[in-house]
Scaffold this motif. Structure first.
Motif, PDB file in Angstrom:
ATOM      1  N   GLN A  15       0.817  -1.210   0.000  1.00 28.25           N
ATOM      2  CA  GLN A  15       0.000   0.000   0.000  1.00 28.25           C
ATOM      3  C   GLN A  15       0.855   1.266   0.000  1.00 28.25           C
ATOM      4  OE1 GLN A  15      -3.369   0.041   0.017  1.00 28.25           O
ATOM      5  NE2 GLN A  15      -3.602  -2.162   0.060  1.00 28.25           N
ATOM      6  N   VAL A  17       2.519   4.456  -0.783  1.00 32.90           N
ATOM      7  CA  VAL A  17       2.112   5.380  -1.826  1.00 32.90           C
ATOM      8  C   VAL A  17       3.250   6.272  -2.292  1.00 32.90           C
ATOM      9  CG1 VAL A  17      -0.293   5.424  -1.154  1.00 32.90           C
ATOM     10  CG2 VAL A  17       1.285   7.064  -0.138  1.00 32.90           C
ATOM     11  N   SER A  18       4.424   6.109  -1.702  1.00 32.51           N
ATOM     12  CA  SER A  18       5.491   7.049  -2.036  1.00 32.51           C
ATOM     13  C   SER A  18       6.328   6.585  -3.219  1.00 32.51           C
ATOM     14  CB  SER A  18       6.382   7.288  -0.815  1.00 32.51           C
ATOM     15  OG  SER A  18       6.906   6.058  -0.386  1.00 32.51           O
ATOM     16  N   GLY A  19       6.132   5.369  -3.669  1.00 35.05           N
ATOM     17  CA  GLY A  19       6.983   4.861  -4.752  1.00 35.05           C
ATOM     18  C   GLY A  19       6.231   4.491  -6.010  1.00 35.05           C
ATOM     19  N   GLY A  20       5.251   5.306  -6.407  1.00 33.11           N
ATOM     20  CA  GLY A  20       4.512   4.990  -7.629  1.00 33.11           C
ATOM     21  C   GLY A  20       3.729   3.699  -7.484  1.00 33.11           C
ATOM     22  N   ALA A  21       2.915   3.612  -6.414  1.00 37.54           N
ATOM     23  CA  ALA A  21       2.196   2.370  -6.106  1.00 37.54           C
ATOM     24  C   ALA A  21       1.340   1.888  -7.274  1.00 37.54           C
ATOM     25  CB  ALA A  21       1.311   2.580  -4.877  1.00 37.54           C
ATOM     26  N   VAL A  22       0.736   2.835  -7.987  1.00 34.64           N
ATOM     27  CA  VAL A  22      -0.133   2.458  -9.109  1.00 34.64           C
ATOM     28  C   VAL A  22       0.706   1.857 -10.238  1.00 34.64           C
ATOM     29  CG1 VAL A  22      -1.557   3.407 -10.957  1.00 34.64           C
ATOM     30  CG2 VAL A  22      -2.015   4.037  -8.581  1.00 34.64           C
ATOM     31  N   LEU A  23       1.821   2.521 -10.539  1.00 32.02           N
ATOM     32  CA  LEU A  23       2.696   2.010 -11.603  1.00 32.02           C
ATOM     33  C   LEU A  23       3.219   0.629 -11.249  1.00 32.02           C
ATOM     34  CD1 LEU A  23       4.859   5.014 -12.826  1.00 32.02           C
ATOM     35  CD2 LEU A  23       2.800   4.033 -13.832  1.00 32.02           C
ATOM     36  N   HIS A  25       1.825  -1.584  -9.316  1.00 38.09           N
ATOM     37  CA  HIS A  25       0.762  -2.590  -9.433  1.00 38.09           C
ATOM     38  C   HIS A  25       0.475  -2.917 -10.901  1.00 38.09           C
ATOM     39  CE1 HIS A  25      -2.534  -5.040  -8.016  1.00 38.09           C
ATOM     40  NE2 HIS A  25      -3.281  -4.526  -8.972  1.00 38.09           N
ATOM     41  N   LEU A  26       0.462  -1.888 -11.738  1.00 35.96           N
ATOM     42  CA  LEU A  26       0.246  -2.128 -13.171  1.00 35.96           C
ATOM     43  C   LEU A  26       1.344  -3.022 -13.729  1.00 35.96           C
ATOM     44  CD1 LEU A  26      -0.871   1.387 -14.495  1.00 35.96           C
ATOM     45  CD2 LEU A  26      -2.253  -0.687 -14.404  1.00 35.96           C
TER      46      LEU A  26
ATOM     47  N   SER B 297       2.420  11.303  -6.399  1.00 32.94           N
ATOM     48  CA  SER B 297       3.340  10.231  -6.007  1.00 32.94           C
ATOM     49  C   SER B 297       2.894   8.853  -6.488  1.00 32.94           C
ATOM     50  CB  SER B 297       3.475  10.215  -4.479  1.00 32.94           C
ATOM     51  OG  SER B 297       2.209   9.987  -3.894  1.00 32.94           O
ATOM     52  N   PHE B 298       1.578   8.669  -6.666  1.00 28.38           N
ATOM     53  CA  PHE B 298       1.070   7.346  -7.074  1.00 28.38           C
ATOM     54  C   PHE B 298       1.568   6.927  -8.455  1.00 28.38           C
ATOM     55  CE2 PHE B 298      -2.702   6.076  -4.359  1.00 28.38           C
ATOM     56  CZ  PHE B 298      -2.376   6.914  -3.314  1.00 28.38           C
ATOM     57  N   LYS B 300       4.380   8.261  -9.838  1.00 33.09           N
ATOM     58  CA  LYS B 300       5.778   8.662 -10.010  1.00 33.09           C
ATOM     59  C   LYS B 300       6.596   7.422 -10.332  1.00 33.09           C
ATOM     60  CE  LYS B 300       8.463   9.855  -6.626  1.00 33.09           C
ATOM     61  NZ  LYS B 300       8.809  10.472  -5.351  1.00 33.09           N
TER      62      LYS B 300
END
Lengths: 117, 307
Positions: A15, A17-23, A25-26, B297-298, B300
């Motif tokens: 979870q 969020v500081s390291g491009g969590a969405v990227l 996960h993708l 940040s999400f 980045k």
């Protein structure tokens, strides 16, 4: 945030969020290869290698460009499941998961003219 | 909202809120746009007047090209026989022509839509628009939208044969409805292509757009069940937990800090049934476009140390 976080910490905190969590996960969702099965329609020339693999994170446009070059076609219509043309900006892994058949197969057909209207 | 226990078995059309005209209420929104010609493309001495237009959220930007061309062509730098390359930007973000305006609007400005929304039109390409799909005329848009529509139906039904069995006049009716952002006429054709119950539905057609300042957006196509294992309606929250857990808070009962999820200019509560959005808030490509606006940040790219 300027604090350096170790890789282990990032791995343990899905979870985070500081390291491009969405990227991240993708990248996980789209990791691995997609096995593309290609079929010619109408008078379109056949590929010598109708089965090959591509990285799942690649866009559909990558496949279109590859087919165009390999087949030396000016215009090409590339279909998924003999039904619809995916948008060039879609990811192969997304298409495989939504429309693929057994394993990591994705059925693709192409034509020099528009088909399946 | 229908809350029947057997929501999966009732005829799909009985779940549509016809009396309340809910779909029109949700999808019929418009955005006032003010279009200016890019300053470095103005050839006339005086800056041309901006063009105002009240554009349906369901519309696509190329629908504006004709009026824009007529309005600005006298002021734009001549192209010496070369065709114009029309495209728009908002605050230096190139706007994708193959998504409806409502989707672009949700991603770029969210709930607080400025009145008017200022767009810049360009008559020639530059480095900003490299990411856009090539556009050479309305046929490209029709091909893109109709294929997205067919894809959405395929996701739900598991084949596109119903679509392919449509008569030519129904195809024309569909495209004509899309051109006019006429949701009622559109729904007449659309309803004949859909599953008869949620139990039959293989997956709902949902595209998740994740948008952050600076880093632009990512689009995910992911299967979206209509029902959960117990046969109850699958919710937006459950979909996000399945497709993109980082958007949720650590304990999973809400959105992560700084995240908002919207569609059609409206904030979407996590307990909303996905099928309800599909029946009442779908765009004219038959997709529900969910937009998650996230902190920078999400999206980045991971820093060197983590590679």
């Amino acid at each position: 945030m300027f604090r350096g976080s170790s890789q282990a910490m990032l791995m343990s905190k899905a979870q985070d969020v500081s390291g491009g969590a969405v990227l991240a996960h993708l990248a996980r969702l789209r990791s691995g290869k997609v096995e593309v099965h290609v079929k010619a329609m109408g008078s379109a020339p056949a590929l010598r290698q109708p089965r090959f693999t591509i990285d799942g994170c690649k866009k559909f446009s990558k496949l279109i460009v590859y087919l165009k070059e390999a087949l030396k076609l000016e215009t090409i219509y590339v279909y998924c499941n003999d039904a619809f043309e995916p948008s060039p900006d879609e990811r192969l892994s997304d298409l495989q998961k939504c429309f693929g058949s057994s394993g990591n197969k994705l059925n693709i057909s192409y034509s020099g003219e528009q088909a399946f209207n | 909202m229908a809350a029947e226990a057997n929501v999966g078995e009732v005829p799909l059309h009985s779940l549509v809120e016809v009396q309340e005209d809910t779909r029109q209420q949700i999808c019929g929104g418009r955005v006032l746009v003010r279009i200016r010609l890019a300053p470095d493309e103005v050839a006339s001495l005086a800056e041309p007047d901006p063009l105002f237009s009240l554009v349906p959220r369901a519309a696509y930007l190329p629908f504006l090209f004709h009026d824009v061309l007529e309005h600005f062509k006298k002021s734009a730098i001549a192209r010496m026989g070369q065709p114009y390359e029309l495209w728009f930007d908002y605050n230096h973000t190139a706007l994708k022509w193959h998504f409806p305006l409502g989707v672009l609007c949700d991603a770029l400005v969210g709930m607080e839509v400025p009145v008017p929304l200022d767009l810049t039109v360009h008559f020639r390409g530059n480095s900003l628009m490299k990411e856009l799909l090539p556009f050479s005329g309305m046929a490209d848009l029709q091909r893109s939208v109709m294929n997205a529509f067919k894809q959405a139906i395929f996701l739900e039904v598991g084949s596109a044969s119903r679509f392919m069995r449509l008569e030519k006049k129904e195809h024309m009716m569909l495209w004509d409805a899309i051109l006019r952002s006429d949701i009622k006429s559109f729904a007449q054709v659309e309803e004949r292509l859909m599953c008869s119950t949620l139990l039959e539905c293989k997956s709902l057609a949902v595209r998740l757009h994740i948008s952050a300042p600076v880093h632009g957006d990512e689009v995910l196509l992911h299967k979206a069940p209509a029902l959960d294992e117990s046969g109850a309606a699958f919710t937006v929250g459950a979909f996000l937990a399945l497709a993109m857990p980082p958007l949720l808070s650590a304990n999973g009962d809400g959105l992560a800090e700084g995240v908002e999820v919207l569609t059609q200019g409206l904030m979407v509560p996590l307990e909303t049934p996905l099928y309800w959005l599909s029946l009442h808030a779908g765009y004219m490509d038959h997709f529900v476009h969910l937009i998650a606006r996230v902190p920078e940040s999400f999206l980045k790219p991971a820093c060197e140390g983590d590679a």
